[in-house]
Design a protein around this motif. Structure first.
Motif, PDB file in Angstrom:
ATOM      1  N   THR A 517     -98.285   3.220 -51.378  1.00  0.00           N
ATOM      2  CA  THR A 517     -99.033   2.209 -52.115  1.00  0.00           C
ATOM      3  C   THR A 517     -98.795   2.343 -53.619  1.00  0.00           C
ATOM      4  N   VAL A 518     -98.804   1.224 -54.251  1.00  0.00           N
ATOM      5  CA  VAL A 518     -98.739   1.169 -55.711  1.00  0.00           C
ATOM      6  C   VAL A 518    -100.156   1.290 -56.246  1.00  0.00           C
ATOM      7  N   GLN A 519    -100.339   2.066 -57.276  1.00  0.00           N
ATOM      8  CA  GLN A 519    -101.657   2.273 -57.851  1.00  0.00           C
ATOM      9  C   GLN A 519    -101.922   1.272 -58.972  1.00  0.00           C
ATOM     10  N   ALA A 520    -103.206   1.065 -59.244  1.00  0.00           N
ATOM     11  CA  ALA A 520    -103.593   0.169 -60.328  1.00  0.00           C
ATOM     12  C   ALA A 520    -102.943   0.617 -61.630  1.00  0.00           C
ATOM     13  N   GLY A 521    -102.382  -0.336 -62.357  1.00  0.00           N
ATOM     14  CA  GLY A 521    -101.723  -0.044 -63.616  1.00  0.00           C
ATOM     15  C   GLY A 521    -100.230   0.128 -63.504  1.00  0.00           C
ATOM     16  N   GLN A 522     -99.718   0.360 -62.272  1.00  0.00           N
ATOM     17  CA  GLN A 522     -98.277   0.522 -62.110  1.00  0.00           C
ATOM     18  C   GLN A 522     -97.565  -0.824 -62.014  1.00  0.00           C
ATOM     19  N   VAL A 523     -98.160  -1.742 -61.243  1.00  0.00           N
ATOM     20  CA  VAL A 523     -97.712  -3.131 -61.237  1.00  0.00           C
ATOM     21  C   VAL A 523     -98.888  -3.965 -61.704  1.00  0.00           C
ATOM     22  N   VAL A 524     -98.652  -4.812 -62.702  1.00  0.00           N
ATOM     23  CA  VAL A 524     -99.752  -5.586 -63.272  1.00  0.00           C
ATOM     24  C   VAL A 524     -99.406  -7.070 -63.255  1.00  0.00           C
ATOM     25  N   ILE A 525    -100.460  -7.877 -63.202  1.00  0.00           N
ATOM     26  CA  ILE A 525    -100.320  -9.300 -63.496  1.00  0.00           C
ATOM     27  C   ILE A 525    -100.131  -9.389 -65.004  1.00  0.00           C
ATOM     28  N   ASN A 526     -98.964  -9.877 -65.427  1.00  0.00           N
ATOM     29  CA  ASN A 526     -98.600  -9.777 -66.836  1.00  0.00           C
ATOM     30  C   ASN A 526     -98.745 -11.097 -67.590  1.00  0.00           C
ATOM     31  N   GLU A 527     -98.517 -12.218 -66.882  1.00  0.00           N
ATOM     32  CA  GLU A 527     -98.562 -13.508 -67.567  1.00  0.00           C
ATOM     33  C   GLU A 527     -98.789 -14.611 -66.531  1.00  0.00           C
ATOM     34  N   ILE A 528     -99.617 -15.592 -66.875  1.00  0.00           N
ATOM     35  CA  ILE A 528     -99.930 -16.707 -65.982  1.00  0.00           C
ATOM     36  C   ILE A 528     -99.672 -18.020 -66.709  1.00  0.00           C
ATOM     37  N   MET A 529     -98.964 -18.905 -66.029  1.00  0.00           N
ATOM     38  CA  MET A 529     -98.771 -20.259 -66.544  1.00  0.00           C
ATOM     39  C   MET A 529     -99.432 -21.219 -65.557  1.00  0.00           C
ATOM     40  N   ALA A 530    -100.564 -21.796 -65.953  1.00  0.00           N
ATOM     41  CA  ALA A 530    -101.330 -22.665 -65.060  1.00  0.00           C
ATOM     42  C   ALA A 530    -101.120 -24.149 -65.337  1.00  0.00           C
ATOM     43  N   LEU A 531    -100.536 -24.486 -66.491  1.00  0.00           N
ATOM     44  CA  LEU A 531    -100.243 -25.885 -66.824  1.00  0.00           C
ATOM     45  C   LEU A 531     -98.841 -25.950 -67.424  1.00  0.00           C
ATOM     46  N   ASN A 532     -97.853 -25.970 -66.558  1.00  0.00           N
ATOM     47  CA  ASN A 532     -96.461 -25.971 -66.980  1.00  0.00           C
ATOM     48  C   ASN A 532     -95.952 -27.409 -67.002  1.00  0.00           C
ATOM     49  N   ASN A 533     -95.900 -27.989 -68.176  1.00  0.00           N
ATOM     50  CA  ASN A 533     -95.430 -29.376 -68.305  1.00  0.00           C
ATOM     51  C   ASN A 533     -93.968 -29.479 -68.726  1.00  0.00           C
ATOM     52  N   THR A 534     -93.548 -28.564 -69.610  1.00  0.00           N
ATOM     53  CA  THR A 534     -92.196 -28.709 -70.170  1.00  0.00           C
ATOM     54  C   THR A 534     -91.477 -27.387 -70.382  1.00  0.00           C
ATOM     55  N   THR A 535     -92.046 -26.257 -69.991  1.00  0.00           N
ATOM     56  CA  THR A 535     -91.496 -24.973 -70.449  1.00  0.00           C
ATOM     57  C   THR A 535     -90.291 -24.503 -69.640  1.00  0.00           C
ATOM     58  N   VAL A 536     -90.436 -24.330 -68.337  1.00  0.00           N
ATOM     59  CA  VAL A 536     -89.353 -23.798 -67.518  1.00  0.00           C
ATOM     60  C   VAL A 536     -89.464 -24.382 -66.122  1.00  0.00           C
ATOM     61  N   GLN A 537     -88.309 -24.636 -65.496  1.00  0.00           N
ATOM     62  CA  GLN A 537     -88.275 -25.237 -64.171  1.00  0.00           C
ATOM     63  C   GLN A 537     -87.894 -24.208 -63.118  1.00  0.00           C
ATOM     64  N   ASN A 538     -88.401 -24.419 -61.885  1.00  0.00           N
ATOM     65  CA  ASN A 538     -87.952 -23.590 -60.775  1.00  0.00           C
ATOM     66  C   ASN A 538     -86.620 -24.117 -60.246  1.00  0.00           C
ATOM     67  N   GLY A 539     -86.125 -23.507 -59.168  1.00  0.00           N
ATOM     68  CA  GLY A 539     -84.839 -23.903 -58.634  1.00  0.00           C
ATOM     69  C   GLY A 539     -84.788 -25.319 -58.124  1.00  0.00           C
ATOM     70  N   TYR A 622    -107.907  -2.904 -51.300  1.00  0.00           N
ATOM     71  CA  TYR A 622    -107.642  -2.265 -52.587  1.00  0.00           C
ATOM     72  C   TYR A 622    -107.008  -3.274 -53.542  1.00  0.00           C
ATOM     73  N   VAL A 623    -107.705  -3.573 -54.624  1.00  0.00           N
ATOM     74  CA  VAL A 623    -107.226  -4.530 -55.615  1.00  0.00           C
ATOM     75  C   VAL A 623    -106.431  -3.773 -56.671  1.00  0.00           C
ATOM     76  N   ILE A 624    -105.146  -4.077 -56.755  1.00  0.00           N
ATOM     77  CA  ILE A 624    -104.268  -3.420 -57.718  1.00  0.00           C
ATOM     78  C   ILE A 624    -104.506  -3.975 -59.109  1.00  0.00           C
ATOM     79  N   ASP A 625    -104.676  -5.291 -59.181  1.00  0.00           N
ATOM     80  CA  ASP A 625    -104.936  -5.923 -60.470  1.00  0.00           C
ATOM     81  C   ASP A 625    -105.584  -7.280 -60.224  1.00  0.00           C
ATOM     82  N   SER A 626    -106.348  -7.742 -61.179  1.00  0.00           N
ATOM     83  CA  SER A 626    -106.932  -9.080 -61.111  1.00  0.00           C
ATOM     84  C   SER A 626    -107.182  -9.563 -62.529  1.00  0.00           C
ATOM     85  N   VAL A 627    -107.181 -10.871 -62.679  1.00  0.00           N
ATOM     86  CA  VAL A 627    -107.456 -11.451 -63.993  1.00  0.00           C
ATOM     87  C   VAL A 627    -108.214 -12.750 -63.802  1.00  0.00           C
TER      88      VAL A 627
END
Length: 750
Positions: A517-539, A622-627
């Motif tokens: 298992t990965v422990q809290a702090g080892q993998v984190v939620i680092n950035e969230i984009m909830a309203l992506n209008n023009t920034t970057v496209q998926n495949g 077990y919650v590793i990270d939340s925001v």
């Protein structure tokens, strides 16, 4: 050139219902619901809407336990419980009908008026007992006021909505029906799906062909029924409604009052609804026939066994194994609630909770004395006799225990155990049990709560982890290749069957699997984009929501067995595929759009621009990270600053790269000796130790968009105060003499 800066806003933490002072469906408290209409003739308007198009009326506001919601949809509900001559009619309140409101996550409020139940506990009690055996609504009591006038005490029942099925069946957009129009007996009416329209109400976007196929399979292909119906839940439903004499249900003359939802395994799941007619209030098992109290006490456990108008009973119980399972479930219901009398303890407690509210109810349908007496005694209301709960069920318990079906001796199951209580991933584990008087023993197992149980044979041959052959210990080995395991035992002879645990499949034994298992702090939620209008496209060329994970360690870490979710009640909403990992000090992007594209990760939900909470967890809870984040701005992300470790702040997008709010930090050096104090500040801060060698000509303050929001023309001032208390929380740049000296100040709000 000045970079854009991040405004750091305060964010709200989502609080689970169990942490809120008063749970909306706690049986220990009475809810207070106050409806305010601007119209003086609101009752006439609701009556007219109910008898017409059944539309919602706009309420000026609805207050729930002191929390006010404006512009709420309200209408009367019910069939026999509604009467335009009654002051106390049942309500359906839809908080989000006109505006996006919810109370503790609930939007639909169903309030029953107890019109035919002197005890007023039939719904709350039967739902409480039912939740032991299958997914069912929560229920308690509420005092309802309209325009400051006390209307009375109601039963407050959790609505069966898409949110309900999402919570219990881990999806919400599949075929979904409400069977409440009468004649919803699941008989096959032919290949034309339109002939089913009048009997069932479609609650999803599609599903008529699925319903038709269910009816066809039930009639013509019983060997395949488990591929399209959760047979165990169906057996629990008919066992429960029969035991408690709930004839305003599938097994009654109207064959209605249930929902069916098709889960991700392609199987319909029955959900019982509308239990105010439980314990013999409704007494019609066939059209044109009514049972007396004595007949209900002695109602056959195999009611409708030979009647093709009830195929869910007729077809399922014609299969010997299903019939044995059905009787096993009935025995469990009887033994756990009625043979030991525990239902009376629960019922009496519920009545004590509601007693004061009932006494003051100005529009109750029965007297307070009848309210108290109906627990043990019949109440005569016009031509109808409403059974006393204990008078009905004590006699019924004795009758059922004396029936030939209950007299048949089932096997005994004991000492159920696993060969390893914490088995390593990708190993085998043996499940064993001591079983007597059985000819067949099965293990039902699954690896995920959303999966169906697979049933396989267990053996007493000394070759399946079961010790010696013929010693009564049955065993079977199963592979452990996922993060959890749920299982139960079913044993039968030619006469009867038994489950262990007895509430299976609703309850089960569990094994936690030993995996890295990965422990809290080892993998984190680092950035969230909830309203992506023009920034970057998926495949796929879509501007979709995305979430960035970051590995803070110096070694690669596996994401296998982890889940992403935006729902605290369902942390296992989306599972990372097998084999996915993050290299050391690197990033992983997950598109939140329910799409697919080779080489990309796409989870099955989207983010709400209005704010919500995101979780990264393991299936053991077990919650590793939340925001938690609030209202978002288009093309601005919410990320950790400093990268990977800092608090969350709004920032320009840094897709799959280090989070930065500006590059000025790299330009600052020891020569910038002036001090900003206090930092962070609530709005007013001071500049100290401004370098003497420089004549300060101007001081500028910029926000994260690069906008100049303050500009001072000053000369030779050593200490200076600046007031930004009128500005929102965030990070600002303070610059002296056009880039000679510059520092950041964080403004926070109390």
């Amino acid at each position: 050139m000045l970079r854009k800066f991040l405004i750091s806003l305060s964010f709200l933490f989502c609080i689970g219902n169990n942490l809120i002072a008063q749970n909306f469906y706690s049986i220990d408290t009475i809810q207070k619901i106050e409806i305010t209409f601007s119209q003086f003739n609101w009752d006439y308007i609701l009556d007219t809407a109910k008898l017409g198009a059944d539309t919602y009326t706009l309420a000026q506001n609805v207050k729930i336990n002191g929390t006010v919601f404006d512009s709420v949809g309200v209408k009367y509900k019910g069939n026999s419980s509604f009467n335009p001559n009654n002051t106390k009619n049942p309500f359906h309140i839809e908080l989000d009908h006109f505006k996006n409101h919810s109370y503790q996550g609930f939007t639909d409020i169903k309030l029953s008026n107890g019109f035919n139940d002197p005890s007023l506990i039939r719904e709350t009690l039967t739902y409480a007992l039912l939740r032991q055996y299958m997914h069912a609504s929560e229920a308690n009591f509420a005092q309802v006021y309209v325009n400051a006038q006390y209307i009375g005490v109601y039963t407050n029942v959790e609505a069966v909505t898409k949110k309900f099925v999402d919570k219990h069946f881990y999806s919400k957009d599949n075929s979904f029906f409400y069977a409440d129009n009468g004649g919803c007996n699941l008989t096959y009416k032919g290949p034309d799906s339109t002939v089913y329209f009048n009997n069932y109400t479609l609650k999803s976007q599609y599903g008529w062909n699925d319903l038709k196929n269910l009816c066809n399979t039930l009639k013509n292909n019983i060997p395949a029924i488990e591929t399209i119906l959760d047979v165990d839940r169906a057996l629990w439903m008919i066992a429960y409604t029969n035991t408690l004499v709930i004839l305003d249900s599938y097994i009654g003359s109207s064959t209605h009052n249930y929902y069916i939802y098709r889960d991700q395994n392609g199987r319909f799941n029955p959900i019982i609804w509308d239990l105010n007619g439980a314990f013999g209030v409704f007494n019609s098992p066939h059209q044109g026939q009514s049972y007396t109290v004595t007949q209900m006490q002695n109602m056959s456990p195999l009611l409708h066994l030979n009647d093709s108008l009830w195929p869910l009973v007729n077809k399922l119980l014609a299969v010997p194994r299903y019939k044995r399972m059905y009787i096993a479930h009935m025995k469990t219901i009887v033994n756990e609630n009625f043979a030991n009398g525990s239902y009376t303890t629960t019922g009496n407690y519920m009545q004590s909770v509601a007693d004061t509210a009932v006494q003051s109810d100005p529009n109750k349908f029965f007297s307070h004395a009848q309210y108290l007496n109906n627990m043990n005694n019949n109440i005569v209301s016009g031509p109808k006799t409403i059974p006393g709960l204990t008078l009905l069920m004590n006699a019924r318990t004795s009758f059922l225990n004396a029936t030939p079906e209950f007299q048949l001796v089932a096997p005994t199951v004991a000492n159920v155990q696993a060969s390893d209580t914490f088995p390593p991933i990708n190993s085998n584990v043996f499940i064993t049990a001591q079983v007597y008087n059985a000819v067949s023993v099965f293990l039902g197992y699954r690896s995920n709560l959303a999966d169906r149980f697979v049933r396989i044979n267990m053996f007493d041959d000394g070759m399946h982890g079961d010790a010696a052959a013929g010693d009564g210990v049955y065993g079977i080995g199963i592979p452990v290749n996922t993060q959890s395991l749920q299982y139960y035992i079913y044993a039968e002879n030619n006469n009867a069957g038994i489950f262990d645990p007895v509430r299976a499949e609703h309850e089960y034994h569990s094994l936690n699997i030993n995996y890295a298992t990965v422990q809290a702090g080892q993998v984190v939620i680092n950035e969230i984009m909830a309203l992506n209008n023009t920034t970057v496209q998926n495949g796929n060329g879509t501007y979709s929501d995305w979430i960035e994970m970051y590995n803070t360690t110096s070694g690669a870490l596996s994401l296998e067995y982890m889940y992403l979710s935006d729902d605290a009640a369902n942390l296992q909403k989306w599972k990372f595929p097998a084999g996915v990992s993050i290299p050391a000090n690197a990033y992983q992007i997950i598109w939140a759009d329910n799409e697919t594209y080779p080489g990309e990760l796409h989870c099955g939900f989207k983010f709400a621009g209005s704010g919500e909470q995101v979780y990264l967890s393991y299936p053991n809870g077990y919650v590793i990270d939340s925001v938690s984040y609030g209202i978002q701005t288009a093309d601005i992300t919410y990320g950790r600053y400093p990268n990977g470790t800092g608090a969350f702040v709004f920032m320009p997008p840094t897709f799959n790269a280090t989070n930065t709010i500006t590059s000025i930090e790299t330009n600052l050096s020891d020569k910038d000796e002036f001090i900003i104090y206090p930092n962070p500040s609530t709005g007013i801060f001071y500049l100290h130790d401004i370098p003497k060698k420089d004549v300060v000509k101007n001081i500028e303050v910029f926000n994260y968009l690069g906008e100049n929001i303050r500009n001072f023309q000053i000369s030779n001032i050593d200490n200076l105060s600046i007031d930004l208390s009128d500005k929102p929380a965030g990070i600002y740049l303070v610059r002296l003499n056009s880039e000679n000296h510059q520092k950041t100040i964080r403004i926070i709000k109390q």
